[in-house]
Design an enzyme around this catalytic site. Structure first.
Site, PDB file in Angstrom:
ATOM      1  CG  ASP A 172      -7.105  -6.639 -15.763  1.00  0.00           C
ATOM      2  OD1 ASP A 172      -5.909  -6.444 -16.074  1.00  0.00           O
ATOM      3  OD2 ASP A 172      -7.848  -5.740 -15.342  1.00  0.00           O
ATOM      4  CG  ASN A 215      -4.117  -2.663 -16.525  1.00  0.00           C
ATOM      5  OD1 ASN A 215      -4.758  -3.666 -16.862  1.00  0.00           O
ATOM      6  ND2 ASN A 215      -3.125  -2.172 -17.251  1.00  0.00           N
ATOM      7  CD  GLU A 244      -3.367  -9.363 -18.561  1.00  0.00           C
ATOM      8  OE1 GLU A 244      -3.381  -8.243 -18.008  1.00  0.00           O
ATOM      9  OE2 GLU A 244      -3.847 -10.390 -18.042  1.00  0.00           O
ATOM     10  CG  ASP A 291      -4.940 -19.584 -34.859  1.00  0.00           C
ATOM     11  OD1 ASP A 291      -5.718 -18.823 -34.261  1.00  0.00           O
ATOM     12  OD2 ASP A 291      -5.338 -20.487 -35.595  1.00  0.00           O
ATOM     13  CD  GLU A 295      -8.338 -20.598 -43.064  1.00  0.00           C
ATOM     14  OE1 GLU A 295      -8.230 -20.613 -41.828  1.00  0.00           O
ATOM     15  OE2 GLU A 295      -8.023 -21.574 -43.780  1.00  0.00           O
TER      16      GLU A 295
END
Length: 856
Positions: free
Chosen positions: A482, A486, A490, A574, A826
């Site tokens: 972070d 806040n 991220e 990804d 997948e």
């Protein structure tokens, strides 16, 4: 030993077993008929190569694996394999491969009086699978033979061969089992033998005290086979045999007698054992199995009857939908690996047939979803799967990354790396973690134990065990990811040689014609000439500030940012468009549309910047954050707070952190307001990630409705499934959800099943309007069933159940092989429904099971 049974005595012996007296009757009780679910998955195959792969590097055939075992079996593909237990698949620590074709361990019977061979190729044959077994049934004019294979332990499968006389007279047979190991490694041109490709492998067959044994030398570092020299595959029989071994071939013979109109039972065990300790311990199990084999056969039937009776609860589902539910359960159980090596618990891997997903490789992101589904039919394995992820949760005294207390590693494997005292691993990864849906999964297991399995004490012990670990993981996100403090972390990258120098400075690799050594001095290290001479040279450029200068002022043809790669992995999506991934052709098309062909200006919209996260006051590097707050991770953190608050009120009084319920509740409300205020774009009516700096690296913080937002929504990189994250996690307002769902159901955006009727599957991982969309691109177009499930559940939760159910029906109808016997894959092509990626994929199976269970 040979089991000789007259018709009446058969029931007397089998009545001593766990269930029933008819070992051919797959009905365990009145509610579950395993034979109702025959051939749900295609189990037939005839491997020709050690690495017999399809175009996606999957093992070509769907071997039957059960009970956490490390090997599997196939049914014969044609008459040549009748009477054999061929196509044996071996899982060697981190990889799976075949050891034999369909004719392996083939039983050949010769009548000793007449010399006649029992010809199974012309017999009336019935070859099929049930969820618990592989079955071959043959009827000739004078003999009936049935072969049923089930898994008796987590290391051993058990074959029952039943011979029934139809001639009415006493008979004797010469029974001969024949087999040969595969000699070719891979279908290259020209093909290469195993000895050519792996000269150090040294496979050989020998007769040991416990049976026929297949051994090999120590194998490491080849990215396809990984095993220790004391590993073994052991074949043991209930009859004494004479054994001959000729290189990679063997023959075992025995005499078998059969009373007129009577029956004789023969049993064979197949065990894959990782080391000498397992050989020693499983030897006793093999003896016990062969002493009372029917008990083990019936126990397996009872186990599978329990799975289905607990798991098949949707009485409104159609027959096809129920079969898909069973297929999903079979797939998840097939990817279950029992504890081995440095992994202390049983676990579930993404795919036993996927080259890079086998062994006991365990990812957190996959685990949360797998355990959520398995909680409803195999909760003990669901718990152990989660425990495996937390086994290596980083502690404060960690030898490698003490700054990451609470962190969960991206991948743990059979052996830890040498840096952690293990024997080394090719797939272990500590560069990133995965999104925080852990508490969501733990609570689902808790609820299932308490409400569905009537195990309230186990449920309480479960959350008492997991809650402190979940809190530590939650706190790690806020401490190490972070950057602006806040409360909205991220995605990013850990301290790792792939991201930073030993002294803690981030680096990137740049391909350019410019002289970066002159520009950055010792912080630009020449690596190599570019493959294309016109592209210039490759430099390793050290330092975040220097990386930003590259983005601002260097013309380059290629840029590899290790931290960007890891941040994408950390998201679970990804190479998603929002993280700056786009093909060169797509980028040029974007430049043509937005900037009159100016590629330099266009590239700035797709560049990502990073910040170092450092401890205060020591200034020690904690890791890296992409300067971008992701709406899906914010949504997961919202629900993480929600579930932790609920859990804090349920855990026992002695559990650390119990008093934090109100903190978590307030955290959830704060993040919810932030998501709806800062991450929703009113113009396009959709949720997006938000920039924390602009294209030039300048601060973009502003206030909106009394909330400080880190930046504006990142609209230019298009729309993706992250946009319905706030709906799935329950953070969105109804008005905002209405707007998002309008986009989700738009045939020009996400409703590809309407755009391509009869073929398409909706909710791809990039909208069709996304500049980086491609129907065959991993996370920029293909349909992943976790994001599909999140999407349709979100629609249902916000009042669009009819539209959601329609999309789900289209998935079941249009996805290749779904309602037939094809493996769950997948991901899928959004326009054609074609299968893509790994076969027998666990998280796809998990979400299909959830759709079956709760949706229709």
């Amino acid at each position: 030993m040979t089991f000789k049974l007259a018709p009446v005595s058969a029931c007397i012996l089998l009545s001593l077993a766990l269930v029933g007296c008819n070992s051919d009757d797959n009905t365990i009780d009145n509610s579950v008929d395993l034979k109702q679910y025959t051939n749900v998955l295609d189990r037939q195959g005839d491997p020709q190569f050690l690495r017999d792969y399809d175009s996606y590097s999957n093992l070509k055939y769907n071997a039957f694996v059960d009970n956490g075992a490390w090997h599997g079996h196939l049914l014969p593909a044609d008459e040549a394999g009748y009477g054999a237990v061929g196509g044996i698949m071996q899982v060697t620590q981190e990889y799976a491969h075949y050891i034999s074709d369909q004719t392996f361990d083939k039983l050949v019977l010769t009548d000793t009086e007449t010399g006649d061979l029992i010809d199974l190729s012309s017999a009336d044959a019935n070859i099929y699978s049930t969820p618990d077994a592989l079955i071959q049934e043959f009827t000739t004019p004078t003999l009936k033979m049935s072969m049923v294979l089930r898994f008796a332990t987590n290391r051993t499968s058990l074959l029952e061969t039943r011979l029934t006389d139809l001639s009415g007279k006493d008979r004797s047979f010469s029974a001969e089992w024949q087999g040969e190991l595969l000699t070719h490694a891979i279908s290259t041109t020209p093909t290469r033998t195993v000895d050519e490709m792996y000269p150090a492998y040294g496979r050989h067959i020998e007769k040991s005290d416990i049976g026929l044994t297949i051994k090999a030398n120590d194998m490491k570092g080849n990215w396809a086979i990984r095993s220790d020299s004391d590993a073994a595959i052991v074949i043991a029989r209930s009859v004494d045999t004479q054994t001959e071994v000729n290189g990679l071939q063997f023959t075992e013979t025995a005499n078998v007698s059969l009373d007129g109109n009577g029956e004789t039972l023969l049993y064979t065990t197949y065990s894959h054992l990782h080391n000498a300790q397992e050989v020693a311990s499983e030897s006793a199990n093999i003896k016990a199995i062969l002493k009372t084999p029917s008990r083990y056969m019936d126990a397996t039937k009872a186990r599978w009857a329990s799975y289905l009776s607990k798991g098949l609860t949707n009485t409104d589902a159609t027959t096809e939908q129920a079969r898909i539910g069973v297929k999903a359960m079979m797939t998840l159980n097939g990817n279950w690996r029992s504890a081995a090596g440095d992994v202390a618990h049983d676990t579930v891997t993404p795919s036993v047939t996927g080259r890079w997903f086998s062994g006991n490789l365990t990812w957190p992101w996959d685990t949360w979803k797998q355990a959520y589904a398995m909680a409803h039919f195999n909760p003990d394995i669901a718990m152990d799967n989660i425990r495996t992820v937390f086994q290596y949760q980083v502690q404060a005294d960690d030898v490698i990354r003490p700054q990451d207390q609470g962190y969960l590693l991206d991948v743990v494997t059979y052996t830890a790396p040498e840096s952690r005292g293990g024997a080394g691993s090719e797939n272990w990864n500590e560069r990133n973690t995965k999104p925080s849906l852990a508490a969501w999964s733990v609570m689902e297991v808790y609820n299932a134990l308490r409400d569905e399995f009537n195990r309230p004490a186990d449920a309480q012990a479960w959350i008492d065990e997991m809650y402190p670990k979940l809190v530590a993981y939650h706190d790690w996100w806020l401490r190490n990811r972070d950057h602006n403090n806040n409360g909205v972390p991220e995605y990013g990258a850990a301290v790792d040689p792939s991201h930073n120098t030993p002294d803690g400075r981030m680096y990137v690799e740049v391909t350019t014609t410019e002289d970066l050594a002159a520009k950055f001095g010792p912080n630009a290290i020449f690596i190599d000439d570019a493959e294309n001479v016109a592209d210039g040279k490759i430099f390793k450029v050290i330092g975040v500030d220097n990386y930003n200068q590259i983005l601002d002022s260097v013309t380059y043809s290629d840029l590899h940012v290790g931290a960007q790669e890891a941040a994408g992995w950390e998201s679970g999506m990804d190479n998603a468009a929002r993280f700056g991934f786009i093909t060169n052709e797509q980028l040029q098309a974007y430049a043509d549309t937005q900037y009159n062909g100016d590629l330099i200006l266009a590239r700035k919209d797709w560049q990502v910047r990073f910040a170092e996260n450092r401890d205060i006051p020591s200034n020690a590097l904690l890791g890296f954050s992409m300067l971008q707050e992701s709406v899906d991770q914010a949504s997961y953190m919202y629900s993480d707070n929600f579930y932790l608050a609920d859990m804090a009120e349920r855990v026992s009084s002695s559990v650390a952190g119990k008093a934090r319920a109100e903190e978590f509740r307030l955290g959830a409300e704060r993040i919810k307001n932030y998501i709806n205020t800062c991450m929703f774009d009113d113009t396009t009516g959709f949720y997006y990630d938000i920039r924390m700096v602009d294209k030039n690296g300048n601060n973009t913080e502003y206030q909106k409705n009394g909330i400080v937002c880190a930046g504006e929504p990142l609209v230019e990189r298009g729309r993706g499934p992250e946009g319905w994250g706030p709906l799935f996690n329950g953070a969105a307002t109804q008005a905002q959800a209405d707007s998002v769902i309008q986009t989700m159901t738009n045939p020009d955006e996400f409703a590809t099943s309407d755009a391509f009727p009869g073929y398409g599957i909706s909710l791809p991982t990039a909208s069709q309007s996304n500049p980086a969309y491609g129907k065959d691109i991993y996370w920029r177009g293909r349909v992943w069933l976790d994001q599909f499930y999140f999407g349709v559940k979100a629609m249902e939760d916000y009042g669009y159940g009819t539209e959601a159910v329609q999309m789900a029906h289209q998935l079941f109808e249009n996805a290749e092989g779904m309602t037939a016997d094809g493996a769950i894959r997948e991901n899928y092509n959004p326009e054609t429904g074609a299968v893509q990626g790994a076969s027998n994929f666990s998280w796809s199976a998990a979400h299909l099971y959830m759709l079956y269970r709760d949706f229709f």
